[in-house]
Design an enzyme around this catalytic site. Structure first.
Site, PDB file in Angstrom:
ATOM      1  N   TYR A  83     -13.274   0.483   5.861  1.00  0.00           N
ATOM      2  CA  TYR A  83     -12.200   0.325   6.845  1.00  0.00           C
ATOM      3  C   TYR A  83     -12.258   1.457   7.869  1.00  0.00           C
ATOM      4  CZ  TYR A  83      -7.349   0.210   8.566  1.00  0.00           C
ATOM      5  OH  TYR A  83      -6.221   0.176   9.348  1.00  0.00           O
TER       6      TYR A  83
ATOM      7  N   GLY B 120      -4.741  -6.208  15.374  1.00  0.00           N
ATOM      8  CA  GLY B 120      -5.311  -7.230  14.505  1.00  0.00           C
ATOM      9  C   GLY B 120      -6.379  -6.678  13.580  1.00  0.00           C
ATOM     10  N   GLY B 121      -6.766  -7.490  12.578  1.00  0.00           N
ATOM     11  CA  GLY B 121      -7.811  -7.104  11.638  1.00  0.00           C
ATOM     12  C   GLY B 121      -7.280  -6.882  10.234  1.00  0.00           C
TER      13      GLY B 121
ATOM     14  N   LEU C   2       3.308  -4.245  11.298  1.00  0.00           N
ATOM     15  CA  LEU C   2       3.516  -3.532  12.549  1.00  0.00           C
ATOM     16  C   LEU C   2       3.554  -4.500  13.724  1.00  0.00           C
ATOM     17  CD1 LEU C   2       1.325  -0.339  12.038  1.00  0.00           C
ATOM     18  CD2 LEU C   2       3.683  -0.781  11.368  1.00  0.00           C
TER      19      LEU C   2
ATOM     20  N   SER D  38      -6.125  -4.747   7.243  1.00  0.00           N
ATOM     21  CA  SER D  38      -5.448  -3.453   7.259  1.00  0.00           C
ATOM     22  C   SER D  38      -5.659  -2.638   5.991  1.00  0.00           C
ATOM     23  CB  SER D  38      -3.945  -3.657   7.486  1.00  0.00           C
ATOM     24  OG  SER D  38      -3.401  -4.463   6.463  1.00  0.00           O
TER      25      SER D  38
ATOM     26  N   ILE E  89      -4.335 -14.658  12.911  1.00  0.00           N
ATOM     27  CA  ILE E  89      -4.963 -15.755  12.173  1.00  0.00           C
ATOM     28  C   ILE E  89      -3.923 -16.458  11.310  1.00  0.00           C
ATOM     29  CG2 ILE E  89      -5.689 -14.490  10.103  1.00  0.00           C
ATOM     30  CD1 ILE E  89      -8.470 -15.941  10.528  1.00  0.00           C
TER      31      ILE E  89
ATOM     32  N   SER F  85       0.671   6.901   8.423  1.00  0.00           N
ATOM     33  CA  SER F  85       1.274   5.986   7.443  1.00  0.00           C
ATOM     34  C   SER F  85       2.543   5.415   8.062  1.00  0.00           C
ATOM     35  CB  SER F  85       1.614   6.732   6.148  1.00  0.00           C
ATOM     36  OG  SER F  85       0.501   7.479   5.678  1.00  0.00           O
TER      37      SER F  85
ATOM     38  N   ASP G 198      -8.968 -16.786  15.650  1.00  0.00           N
ATOM     39  CA  ASP G 198      -9.876 -15.857  14.983  1.00  0.00           C
ATOM     40  C   ASP G 198     -10.576 -15.046  16.068  1.00  0.00           C
ATOM     41  OD1 ASP G 198     -11.839 -14.498  13.617  1.00  0.00           O
ATOM     42  OD2 ASP G 198     -12.654 -16.258  12.588  1.00  0.00           O
TER      43      ASP G 198
ATOM     44  N   LYS H 143     -12.903   1.604  12.075  1.00  0.00           N
ATOM     45  CA  LYS H 143     -12.046   2.285  13.043  1.00  0.00           C
ATOM     46  C   LYS H 143     -12.854   3.272  13.886  1.00  0.00           C
ATOM     47  CE  LYS H 143      -8.222   0.214  11.917  1.00  0.00           C
ATOM     48  NZ  LYS H 143      -7.609  -0.779  12.831  1.00  0.00           N
TER      49      LYS H 143
END
Length: 260
Positions: free
Chosen positions: A136, A72-73, A15, A75, A35, A165, A51, A140
């Site tokens: 995860y 970021g992060g 994305l 997924s 990163i 999605s 980072d 969030k």
């Protein structure tokens, strides 16, 4: 768009890559960070490998930035220690750095997985309690709560996008309710950076799918009007999965596979 200088995190991801090419022509300056490495920088784009868990690095990333698009992060789901280090510590560092720097607004890629244990037969809006379906999803939900705190306490605005999605095209029966096209994803981000005042707004990220378990009335002020629809793929999806098991969590809960 009311912001000239944008920081995009997660810019090397699926994305993030889509957002890079759509943001760059619309802003004066784009700082893209991940990163992982990136290529093909736009003329007005600065690319930085960093980072977000490092507060000093986060402070440097937000220098002279008006707004942040945070994609970021990690997924996908993972052990809590990994999720905590990347998706929670990194998130908190980014918000603290943004507060110190006087950033005005953040667009945060939250997720269906913050509310994934609601049943697919339920229609919910942004006022329901979170029901994360995974580590995860916990991260969030943490992000949404931190965003609320920073709005209430520091006046830092956030739009939390509970993305369903977002893929090139839907491929499962659940996607008929959760699919978010790339064009509609971009519209959500653009509206989140354009509306004059958002406070902390939670909006469900889905395209104009006929079947849905989400009600976006509490985010109507964003003016989001999705154009695409998973309905165009119904025949293809039904042919691939003609007899779904309705007792399977994937077909029963809004979070799908993450709830297993």
């Amino acid at each position: 768009m009311i912001y000239d200088r944008i920081l995009l995190t997660g810019a090397a991801g699926l994305l993030g890559t889509e957002l890079r090419k759509r943001l760059a022509p619309r802003v004066k300056f784009l700082r893209s960070t991940d990163i992982a490495s990136m290529t093909d920088a736009a003329p007005n784009e600065e690319q930085v490998q960093a980072d977000l868990g490092d507060l000093n690095a986060a402070k440097e990333l937000v220098r002279d930035i008006d707004a942040i698009v945070h994609f970021g992060g990690i997924s996908k789901d993972a052990d809590y220690e990994i999720i905590h280090r990347v998706n929670i510590i990194g998130f908190q560092s980014l918000y603290e750095a943004a507060r110190i720097a006087g950033v005005k607004r953040i667009v945060f890629s939250s997720s269906v997985h913050a509310i994934g244990f609601y049943d697919q037969t339920q229609t919910i809006d942004a006022s329901v309690p979170t029901r994360p379906d995974s580590n995860y999803g916990v991260a969030k939900a943490f992000g949404e709560n931190l965003a609320q705190l920073f709005w209430d306490k520091h006046g830092l605005e956030t739009v939390s996008l509970r993305i369903g999605s977002s893929e090139p095209k839907p491929s499962t029966r659940r996607h008929l309710m959760t699919w978010l096209s790339f064009d509609d994803m971009w519209q959500l981000v653009e509206r989140s950076l354009t509306v004059p005042r958002v406070g902390h707004t939670i909006v469900y990220g889905a395209s104009n799918n006929r079947a849905s378990f989400w009600d976006n009335r509490l985010a109507a002020h964003l003016g989001y009007h999705p154009k695409d629809s998973a309905d165009d793929y119904t025949d293809e999806i039904f042919a691939a999965d003609p007899h779904p098991n309705r007792e399977d969590i994937v077909n029963r809960l809004q979070g799908g596979m993450f709830a297993k």
